[in-house]
Each structure stands twice: as structure tokens, then as C-alpha cells.
Write a protein that holds these residues in place. Structure first.
Motif, short mmCIF file in Angstrom:
data_model
loop_
_atom_site.label_atom_id
_atom_site.label_comp_id
_atom_site.label_asym_id
_atom_site.label_seq_id
_atom_site.Cartn_x
_atom_site.Cartn_y
_atom_site.Cartn_z
N VAL A 131 0.87 -1.56 0.10
CA VAL A 131 -0.25 -0.07 -0.31
C VAL A 131 0.97 1.47 0.16
N SER A 132 0.30 2.07 -1.11
CA SER A 132 1.82 3.51 -0.90
C SER A 132 0.62 4.48 -0.19
N ARG A 133 1.50 5.37 0.18
CA ARG A 133 0.23 7.00 0.15
C ARG A 133 0.14 7.31 -1.08
N PRO A 134 -0.70 8.36 -0.77
CA PRO A 134 -1.20 9.20 -2.05
C PRO A 134 -0.35 10.02 -2.88
N ASP A 135 1.34 9.41 -3.07
CA ASP A 135 2.42 11.11 -3.24
C ASP A 135 2.68 10.30 -4.73
N VAL B 92 -7.86 7.41 -7.05
CA VAL B 92 -7.85 8.80 -7.68
C VAL B 92 -8.02 9.60 -7.05
N SER B 93 -7.56 10.74 -6.92
CA SER B 93 -9.04 12.01 -7.05
C SER B 93 -8.19 12.65 -7.49
N ILE B 94 -8.79 14.33 -7.14
CA ILE B 94 -8.15 15.71 -7.19
C ILE B 94 -7.98 16.25 -7.24
N THR C 11 -12.19 13.78 -2.82
CA THR C 11 -12.61 12.09 -2.21
C THR C 11 -11.99 11.93 -3.20
N ARG C 12 -11.95 10.35 -3.09
CA ARG C 12 -11.47 9.37 -3.82
C ARG C 12 -11.85 8.64 -4.96
N CYS C 13 -11.75 7.47 -6.47
CA CYS C 13 -12.34 6.64 -6.41
C CYS C 13 -10.93 5.98 -6.50
P1 ADP Z 1 -9.03 2.00 2.78
O1 ADP Z 1 -8.50 0.60 3.39
O2 ADP Z 1 -10.30 2.04 3.45
O3 ADP Z 1 -9.16 1.40 1.03
P2 ADP Z 1 -6.81 3.50 2.71
O4 ADP Z 1 -6.55 3.99 3.58
O5 ADP Z 1 -5.86 2.23 2.94
O6 ADP Z 1 -8.34 3.06 2.63
O7 ADP Z 1 -6.04 3.24 1.38
C1 ADP Z 1 -5.95 3.60 0.44
C2 ADP Z 1 -4.93 3.65 -0.45
O8 ADP Z 1 -6.11 4.64 -1.66
C3 ADP Z 1 -3.46 4.00 -0.35
O9 ADP Z 1 -3.00 3.51 -1.27
C4 ADP Z 1 -3.51 5.48 -0.01
O10 ADP Z 1 -2.90 6.50 -0.52
C5 ADP Z 1 -4.47 5.86 -0.89
N1 ADP Z 1 -5.61 7.41 -0.74
C6 ADP Z 1 -6.21 7.47 0.10
N2 ADP Z 1 -6.36 8.79 0.21
C7 ADP Z 1 -6.33 9.02 -1.14
C8 ADP Z 1 -6.63 10.43 -1.76
N3 ADP Z 1 -7.69 11.12 -0.97
N4 ADP Z 1 -6.41 10.76 -3.26
C9 ADP Z 1 -5.81 9.33 -4.21
N5 ADP Z 1 -5.67 8.52 -3.14
C10 ADP Z 1 -5.96 8.33 -2.17
#
Ligand code: ADP
Ligand code: MG
Length: 504
Positions: A174-178, A217-219, A239-241
Motif C-alpha cells: 500500500v502506497s501513500r497518496p504520493d 485517484v482524486s483531484i 474524495t477518491r475513487c
Molecule cells: P482503504 O483501506 O479504505 O482502501 P486506505 O486509507 O488504506 O483506505 O487507502 C487506500 C489507498 O488509497 C492508499 O494507497 C492511499 O494512499 C490511497 N488514498 C488515500 N486517500 C487518497 C486520496 N485522497 N486520493 C488518492 N489516493 C488516496
């Protein structure tokens, strides 16, 4: 080790909306099948393409009373992967049940690690061009079971279930949203794949689904991401999808681009992005809703009572660490520093571990740059053209090394070496023997070259007069001598003799 890289601050992909500029924020959950002969909690085989339901232990089929037993090798593979991305290894981790119903999940739950993953925070250095890199933070890697496969297209009235994949070990990375753009997302997945292939922890075969990604993905408006980074507060982000199960780098990029534009259109129209899981339809080039957050399953996670918490010893981790292969960044840096290769060439040679191994065998004890030229230009060029790989190459590293040795000794010229390469490619054989038996050796015997020069000069008096008036024309004589000797005369010697005889 990474001195040769320039780390850029994230330059996000900017998409112009009708009203304003938008930036992309992307986080990936990569599912990597652990390279292991046996499954995570059973001894059943993981061989791909086996007869359906032939690789299924009783525990995989959830027969009553069967208990899972952890596969130590899979744990070691996860640890190895964690070490490969500079991550913290958690000496204590635990397995949880993620409950849901699906016909290809006979247990009715997937064993995963929600609360205590085996690998903690790390980072992946993503290559964004020769010498340019970007860090993507990793949040965690956890171990979990894969599900089976439902087959809906074999019979008009029935669906089938194949449990061969049930219980195969996956690493969820799992990556950070980087990640800030489609190309960067693809570069990130390729780098992860490359690292795991070097480590031997995942074969990286995306076509077979052994490496697939859920793409979030989010914007956001320019500046918002920086505020998130400063504060760690996710509310600065949009908000992400989540786009599920992507197993092609090309489709990952197309899906991100489509999804970002879809979200921009919604927001600019005064609407709100709804958090949901979407699927990418490659034929239509669009994403569509699969399930929304509101409908999302309640997985009722709880610690698996059949499995004790997993405790590993630091000494065991240290043993794995001591046995790590050289990873792509270190190898690339070494090729640049010790062999004087360009960043680009070093990148090409280290892209696939098999290619790097081949190159190392060719360059061993030889000039690195010359070896790189031969491997990249002649060998890779030819392999690409014929759809082959170094593993199926008709010319081995030993043979190619032999060609380079013959050039270095002055036995053959670069031009003859190409003919020799062609012979090796089509007929095989020992380079030195071929050169001997077919009389391909360069003529360094000055007497023989001198005779050839004399002949050409004697036969062309008019050209001699011209060359004396214009020394540039001496090249014509050199060409004639090389031709007369079948390209075997040492060009340097010919040049010198021609100049001498013409009195230039
Ligand atoms: P979940 O367990 O509900 O899927 P997580 O917090 O573990 O949620 O996040 C899952 C993935 O979504 C991670 O890779 C994280 O980096 C990414 N993520 C979280 N917030 C955002 C955002 N606003 N935009 C894009 N990606 C995001
Ligand atoms: Mg998720």
C-alpha cells in the motif's frame, strides 16, 4: 549510493478544467503474488495453468476441521520484499479474517493482516527519466490469501469455480497518496515489479494477474496537496475513487486520466465525487461504478482464532538481510560509477534482472563500455527484432565476450566482428575457432598490407597525383586497400602506410 540521482520535488500532472487547473493525487494498492511453490497456509502447488481444482488442499477447500499452517517461505519472501524497499519489519504481526461471501471463496472469509501487517513504512525510488527520481512512501505490506476464480464464459447456463488460486500468498503493498500523475503511477508499478523480480519474491507477470493494482485517484486544486503534506490532514485532498484490479501499465495510465477528467467534470458542474469502487473498461476506455462506499461490505474483521500471532526473530530477519541480492538502484549506480556507463545505458541494462546478469557475464574482465555497446546495440537490437529475450538468445554471454576479446586482441576489426556475430547468431560455434577456420583474422602483417597498398598505387597513377595535391583524397586509397583485403587489413596500419607511400 544514490549520489548520482537528482530527486525532484513532485511536479504534479496538471489538467486544465473549464474553470480552473486541477492536480492529481494517486495512491496504489498493489497485489503481488508471492513467488513460492506452495500456498500461504497449505502445501498445495501454485503452478499456473494446472488442471482446474487439481492444486487444492483440504484447507483451501475449507473442509471442516482443517487448520491453516503458515508457510515460512512466504513469510521470508514478504520480509525480503520489505527489506528491498527499506521498510520497517514488524517482528510481531497477526492474521485477521475478512469476512465476505463469494462462490470462489469456500471459507467465507479471506485471511489477511489488517491491524498488524508484517511490513511497516518504507519507500520506493521511482525513476522518472535518466538520473531523475522521486520517492513514493509505502505505508505497509501485508500478507493475505488470494481467492479462487469463477468462470462464467464456458457454459451458457452454468458458472464454474476453479480453486487452484485459492489460498495462494499475496503481498498487498500500500502506497501513500504520493503519486502525482499517470506516468508516475506506471513508473512506480514498474519499479516495484523490478525490485521484486531482482529479489525473486514475485515473478511480476502482469498478464497472468500475478501483479495487479487497485488505483486510488482524486483531484485537488493547486496547493492543496502541499497543505496535506505539511499537516498530514487528508481533508485537504479530494474524495477518491478506487479503480480495481488493473494488470496493465498502459491501462493504469489511461484509467487514471479518464477518471481524473470524470471527477473534474463532476466538480466543475457543482457536483460532488462519490467515494466508490470502479472498474476500467479497456474496450470503451472508461471507468464505471462497481459498488459505492455505502453499499461496501462490512467485512467484520476479527483476529483469526486458528492462527497465533506471527512472531519472528530479529536474527532471522538479519539472516535474510545478509543474503539480499544487489538491487536495481545499486547496480545501476555501480555501472555508472565503476564502468563509466551513461545513466541511460545503465538503466537499459538493469531494467530486467536477466539482462543485467547477461551484461555482467559479458563485461566481466572486459571493457565495460565496449561490452555495453555490444549488448545494447547488437544483442538487444537483434533480440527485439526477432521477439527473443536474453534467455532465448542464440548468442550466449560467453560467445559475445569471445567476440569482444578478439577485437581487443586486434584479431578482428569492428566490422568483421559484426559478421562474426551474424555467424554466431545463425550457426553458433566458438568465436576464436570461427575466425581461424574461416580466415577472418585481421591482417596486421605489415608486409602483406604494404604489398596491397603498392598494388593500388601502381594501378592508379591519376588518383595518386590528385591525392598529392589534396591529401583528403588519401581516404580513397585506404578504402581500396580494405576492399582488396576483404576488410581484414588493420585500418590504422593501412592509413599510416598510405600516407607514407603517397608522401603526405
Ligand atoms: P482503504 O483501506 O479504505 O482502501 P486506505 O486509507 O488504506 O483506505 O487507502 C487506500 C489507498 O488509497 C492508499 O494507497 C492511499 O494512499 C490511497 N488514498 C488515500 N486517500 C487518497 C486520496 N485522497 N486520493 C488518492 N489516493 C488516496
Ligand atoms: Mg482499499
Amino acid at each position: 549510493m544514490l549520489d548520482h540521482l537528482t530527486f525532484t520535488s513532485p511536479e504534479p500532472k496538471v489538467i486544465q478544467g473549464a474553470k480552473q487547473d486541477w492536480e492529481l493525487v494517486i495512491g496504489l494498492e498493489v497485489h503481488a503474488q508471492v513467488a513460492s511453490n506452495a500456498k500461504l497456509f497449505s502445501g498445495a502447488s501454485t503452478t499456473f495453468g494446472a488442471e482446474p481444482n487439481s492444486n487444492v488442499a483440504f484447507v483451501d477447500a475449507a473442509m471442516p476441521g482443517m487448520l491453516p499452517v503458515i508457510n515460512e517461505f512466504c513469510v521470508a519472501q514478504a520480509v525480503r520484499t520489505g527489506l528491498g524497499i527499506n521498510a520497517a519489519i514488524n517482528l510481531r504481526s497477526a492474521f485477521d479474517r475478512k469476512n465476505y461471501f463469494y462462490p470462489d471463496l469456500p471459507q467465507g472469509y479471506q485471511i489477511s493482516q489488517l491491524y498488524h501487517p508484517i511490513v511497516g513504512e518504507g519507500e520506493v525510488i521511482v525513476d522518472m527519466g535518466p538520473g531523475i527520481a522521486r520517492r513514493v512512501r509505502i505505508e505497509r505490506i501485508h500478507l493475505e490469501q488470494d481467492a479462487g476464480k469463477s468462470i462464467h464464459d464456458m457454459d451458457p447456463n452454468m458458472s464454474f469455480v476453479d480453486l487452484n488460486r485459492t489460498g495462494v500468498a499475496l503481498m498487498e503493498i500500500v502506497s501513500r497518496p504520493d503519486i502525482r500523475g499517470p506516468e508516475e503511477a506506471a513508473a512506480y508499478v514498474s519499479k516495484l515489479r523490478q525490485i521484486m523480480r531482482y529479489l525473486g519474491t514475485c515473478d511480476g507477470n502482469m498478464q497472468n494477474g500475478n501483479l495487479r493494482a487497485d488505483v486510488n485517484v482524486s483531484i485537488c486544486a493547486p496547493g492543496a496537496y502541499e497543505r496535506y503534506q505539511e499537516t498530514g490532514d487528508f481533508s485537504h485532498l479530494g474524495t477518491r475513487c478506487e479503480i480495481k484490479n488493473m494488470n496493465s501499465l498502459r491501462f493504469i495510465q489511461a484509467a487514471i486520466d479518464y477518471e481524473a477528467r470524470r471527477q473534474i467534470a463532476i466538480v466543475e458542474d457543482g457536483g460532488k465525487v462519490v467515494q466508490e469502487t470502479r472498474l476500467y473498461d479497456a474496450d470503451k476506455g472508461e471507468t464505471r461504478s462497481m459498488r459505492s462506499k455505502e453499499e461496501a461490505h462490512d467485512y467484520r474483521y476479527f483476529p483469526d482464532p486458528d492462527l497465533l500471532p506471527l512472531e519472528i526473530e530479529q536474527a532471522w530477519v538479519d539472516d535474510i538481510a545478509a543474503d539480499m541480492p544487489e538491487l536495481p538502484d545499486a547496480k545501476k549506480a555501480r555501472f555508472v560509477k565503476d564502468m563509466g556507463l551513461s545513466e541511460y545505458d545503465a538503466g537499459v541494462l538493469t531494467a530486467e534482472v536477466e539482462n543485467a546478469d547477461y551484461f555482467e557475464a559479458v563485461s566481466q574482465g572486459r571493457d565495460g563500455k565496449q561490452a555495453a555497446n555490444w549488448v545494447i546495440n547488437e544483442l538487444f537490437g537483434r533480440l527485439n527484432k526477432e521477439g527473443l529475450t536474453v534467455e532465448t538468445s542464440p548468442v550466449s554471454a560467453t560467445q559475445l565476450g569471445g567476440v569482444i576479446d578478439l577485437i581487443a586482441k586486434g584479431d578482428i576489426s569492428g566490422k568483421i566482428a559484426k559478421d562474426l556475430f551474424e555467424i554466431l547468431w545463425t550457426e553458433g560455434g566458438d568465436p576464436a575457432e570461427i575466425v581461424d577456420s574461416r580466415g577472418m583474422k585481421q591482417v596486421t602483417d605489415l608486409g602483406a598490407i604494404e604489398a596491397a597498398v603498392d598494388d593500388i598505387i601502381a594501378a592508379n597513377p591519376a588518383q595518386v597525383e590528385k591525392a598529392k595535391a589534396n591529401p583528403k583524397l588519401a581516404g580513397w586509397f585506404v578504402g581500396q586497400v580494405l576492399k582488396a583485403t576483404g576488410g581484414k587489413a588493420n585500418p590504422a596500419a593501412v592509413n599510416e602506410l598510405v600516407a607514407q607511400k603517397l608522401g603526405l
